[in-house]
Design a protein around this motif. Structure first.
Motif, PDB file in Angstrom:
ATOM      1  N   PRO A 249       0.838  -1.202   0.000  1.00 48.79           N
ATOM      2  CA  PRO A 249       0.000   0.000   0.000  1.00 48.79           C
ATOM      3  C   PRO A 249       0.872   1.250   0.000  1.00 48.79           C
ATOM      4  N   PRO A 250       0.415   2.314  -0.618  1.00 49.64           N
ATOM      5  CA  PRO A 250       1.215   3.538  -0.673  1.00 49.64           C
ATOM      6  C   PRO A 250       1.400   4.166   0.702  1.00 49.64           C
ATOM      7  N   PHE A 251       2.431   4.983   0.811  1.00 48.84           N
ATOM      8  CA  PHE A 251       2.625   5.803   2.011  1.00 48.84           C
ATOM      9  C   PHE A 251       1.625   6.949   1.931  1.00 48.84           C
ATOM     10  N   VAL A 252       0.789   7.108   2.958  1.00 53.43           N
ATOM     11  CA  VAL A 252      -0.209   8.174   2.965  1.00 53.43           C
ATOM     12  C   VAL A 252      -0.213   8.822   4.347  1.00 53.43           C
ATOM     13  N   LEU A 253       0.323  10.021   4.414  1.00 54.62           N
ATOM     14  CA  LEU A 253       0.377  10.772   5.671  1.00 54.62           C
ATOM     15  C   LEU A 253      -0.710  11.830   5.659  1.00 54.62           C
ATOM     16  N   ASP A 254      -1.464  11.923   6.733  1.00 55.69           N
ATOM     17  CA  ASP A 254      -2.495  12.954   6.865  1.00 55.69           C
ATOM     18  C   ASP A 254      -2.516  13.357   8.333  1.00 55.69           C
ATOM     19  N   MET A 255      -2.025  14.540   8.637  1.00 51.21           N
ATOM     20  CA  MET A 255      -1.850  14.925  10.039  1.00 51.21           C
ATOM     21  C   MET A 255      -2.148  16.402  10.258  1.00 51.21           C
ATOM     22  N   SER A 256      -2.657  16.700  11.443  1.00 52.46           N
ATOM     23  CA  SER A 256      -2.815  18.101  11.823  1.00 52.46           C
ATOM     24  C   SER A 256      -1.507  18.557  12.462  1.00 52.46           C
ATOM     25  N   THR A 257      -1.314  19.861  12.532  1.00 49.12           N
ATOM     26  CA  THR A 257      -0.114  20.385  13.182  1.00 49.12           C
ATOM     27  C   THR A 257      -0.400  20.728  14.643  1.00 49.12           C
ATOM     28  N   THR A 258      -1.615  20.435  15.092  1.00 50.60           N
ATOM     29  CA  THR A 258      -1.924  20.446  16.520  1.00 50.60           C
ATOM     30  C   THR A 258      -1.766  19.013  17.008  1.00 50.60           C
ATOM     31  N   VAL A 259      -1.766  18.830  18.309  1.00 45.15           N
ATOM     32  CA  VAL A 259      -1.498  17.505  18.854  1.00 45.15           C
ATOM     33  C   VAL A 259      -2.582  16.502  18.459  1.00 45.15           C
ATOM     34  N   VAL A 260      -3.766  17.007  18.132  1.00 43.35           N
ATOM     35  CA  VAL A 260      -4.862  16.130  17.718  1.00 43.35           C
ATOM     36  C   VAL A 260      -5.842  16.946  16.890  1.00 43.35           C
ATOM     37  N   ALA A 261      -6.598  16.298  16.038  1.00 42.92           N
ATOM     38  CA  ALA A 261      -7.648  16.985  15.281  1.00 42.92           C
ATOM     39  C   ALA A 261      -8.845  17.234  16.191  1.00 42.92           C
ATOM     40  N   THR A 262      -9.547  18.347  15.974  1.00 40.79           N
ATOM     41  CA  THR A 262     -10.676  18.693  16.847  1.00 40.79           C
ATOM     42  C   THR A 262     -11.786  17.653  16.771  1.00 40.79           C
ATOM     43  N   GLY A 263     -11.909  16.956  15.650  1.00 38.93           N
ATOM     44  CA  GLY A 263     -12.945  15.939  15.518  1.00 38.93           C
ATOM     45  C   GLY A 263     -12.815  14.836  16.550  1.00 38.93           C
ATOM     46  N   LYS A 264     -11.586  14.491  16.915  1.00 38.90           N
ATOM     47  CA  LYS A 264     -11.375  13.434  17.906  1.00 38.90           C
ATOM     48  C   LYS A 264     -11.812  13.891  19.298  1.00 38.90           C
ATOM     49  N   ILE A 265     -11.634  15.179  19.568  1.00 33.82           N
ATOM     50  CA  ILE A 265     -12.061  15.714  20.857  1.00 33.82           C
ATOM     51  C   ILE A 265     -13.581  15.676  20.957  1.00 33.82           C
ATOM     52  N   ARG A 266     -14.262  16.125  19.909  1.00 31.52           N
ATOM     53  CA  ARG A 266     -15.723  16.157  19.925  1.00 31.52           C
ATOM     54  C   ARG A 266     -16.312  14.755  19.872  1.00 31.52           C
ATOM     55  N   SER A 267     -15.624  13.842  19.218  1.00 37.04           N
ATOM     56  CA  SER A 267     -16.081  12.458  19.184  1.00 37.04           C
ATOM     57  C   SER A 267     -16.042  11.851  20.577  1.00 37.04           C
ATOM     58  N   ALA A 268     -14.976  12.130  21.325  1.00 43.14           N
ATOM     59  CA  ALA A 268     -14.871  11.635  22.701  1.00 43.14           C
ATOM     60  C   ALA A 268     -15.973  12.227  23.569  1.00 43.14           C
ATOM     61  N   GLU A 269     -16.295  13.502  23.343  1.00 45.40           N
ATOM     62  CA  GLU A 269     -17.367  14.143  24.112  1.00 45.40           C
ATOM     63  C   GLU A 269     -18.702  13.478  23.829  1.00 45.40           C
ATOM     64  N   ARG A 270     -18.971  13.172  22.559  1.00 44.71           N
ATOM     65  CA  ARG A 270     -20.240  12.525  22.211  1.00 44.71           C
ATOM     66  C   ARG A 270     -20.355  11.151  22.843  1.00 44.71           C
ATOM     67  N   ARG A 271     -19.232  10.464  22.987  1.00 43.54           N
ATOM     68  CA  ARG A 271     -19.257   9.126  23.577  1.00 43.54           C
ATOM     69  C   ARG A 271     -19.177   9.161  25.105  1.00 43.54           C
ATOM     70  N   GLY A 272     -19.040  10.352  25.665  1.00 39.65           N
ATOM     71  CA  GLY A 272     -18.956  10.472  27.119  1.00 39.65           C
ATOM     72  C   GLY A 272     -17.638   9.980  27.682  1.00 39.65           C
ATOM     73  N   GLU A 273     -16.581  10.071  26.892  1.00 40.34           N
ATOM     74  CA  GLU A 273     -15.262   9.590  27.320  1.00 40.34           C
ATOM     75  C   GLU A 273     -14.333  10.758  27.634  1.00 40.34           C
ATOM     76  N   SER A 274     -13.359  10.505  28.502  1.00 37.16           N
ATOM     77  CA  SER A 274     -12.341  11.516  28.765  1.00 37.16           C
ATOM     78  C   SER A 274     -11.283  11.429  27.666  1.00 37.16           C
ATOM     79  N   ILE A 275     -10.439  12.433  27.568  1.00 37.31           N
ATOM     80  CA  ILE A 275      -9.380  12.452  26.561  1.00 37.31           C
ATOM     81  C   ILE A 275      -8.020  12.346  27.258  1.00 37.31           C
ATOM     82  N   PRO A 276      -7.000  11.902  26.563  1.00 35.87           N
ATOM     83  CA  PRO A 276      -5.679  11.760  27.185  1.00 35.87           C
ATOM     84  C   PRO A 276      -5.098  13.114  27.613  1.00 35.87           C
ATOM     85  N   GLU A 277      -4.304  13.081  28.647  1.00 37.03           N
ATOM     86  CA  GLU A 277      -3.573  14.292  29.034  1.00 37.03           C
ATOM     87  C   GLU A 277      -2.634  14.685  27.895  1.00 37.03           C
TER      88      GLU A 277
END
Length: 232
Positions: free
Chosen positions: A37-65
């Motif tokens: 499979p090809p090399f495919v990099l897709d990354m934000s320049t913040t520590v995480v994409a905001t979608g992952k934060i909101r996804s954790a909120e919807r699931r009622g989960e805490s996020i890593p320090e």
């Protein structure tokens, strides 16, 4: 290579700053291989994409320090704090001591190539320093993009390039793992493997309902039937 800034959408602070002046400013890069499979990099320049934060909120989960910090730079693990404005998104690397200057520099690189070079907006806008500057320019985000395509055979034959890519990527896959159940991979490998093993799409329940609602509003058929969606 492809990069996108967030125009006037400022959701992250510059290193050691108190005002949001940057976006997640993602960077993507892909290179073909031969059999792998090809090399495919897709990354934000913040520590995480905001979608992952909101996804954790919807699931009622805490996020890593390390994802969010408060006004005193202390870790925040409640994902709701991001949209409440009490948890601030960190640049890739986190603090200066752990490499935050690298994420900060990459974010600015994206703003330069996507905004300054093209004439689109950039995050650091002098209006942000004015009193009551919240949401300045949000009505006209004026997002910029940067694309770079490299003609491989201007450097070496394509077959040689693809074969060399296979050798490099296979060497990574063959690296002995620290824990046997978690093998060494590379960006793009897991996604390609997952696509080849199933036709099913795993999707957050809230996102799935939002997509169905949007499809109804636009009078279009959703791209996937409910039978092919594994709703979490």
């Amino acid at each position: 290579m492809a990069m996108t800034n967030l125009g006037t959408q400022t959701i992250a602070r510059p290193l050691n700053g108190k005002v949001n002046m940057l976006g997640t400013n993602p960077i993507a890069m892909s290179a073909p291989a031969q059999d792998l499979p090809p090399f495919v990099l897709d990354m934000s320049t913040t520590v995480v994409a905001t979608g992952k934060i909101r996804s954790a909120e919807r699931r009622g989960e805490s996020i890593p320090e390390g994802w969010l910090v408060d006004d005193n730079s202390l870790p925040v693990t409640d994902p709701a704090a991001f949209d409440e404005g009490t948890g601030h998104l960190q640049m890739l690397g986190g603090s200066l001591a752990t490499g935050g200057a690298k994420g900060y520099g990459l974010a600015l690189m994206v703003d330069i190539l996507c905004g300054v070079l093209s004439g689109a907006s950039v995050g650091p806008d002098s209006r942000l320093l004015e009193k009551d500057s919240e949401n300045t320019g949000q009505e006209d985000q004026n997002i910029g993009h940067f694309f770079l395509a490299i003609q491989v055979d201007a450097f070496r034959p394509k077959d040689e390039f693809n074969s060399h890519m296979d050798q490099m990527l296979q060497t990574l896959l063959s690296c002995p793992p620290v824990t046997p159940e978690k093998k060494v991979v590379y960006p793009g490998y897991m996604e390609a493997t997952a696509r080849s093993n199933t036709d099913e799409v795993t999707m957050d329940k809230t996102v799935f309902e939002q997509l169905k609602k949007l499809a109804a509003e636009l009078h279009v058929t959703p791209p996937a039937s409910e039978e092919l969606v594994n709703v979490r």
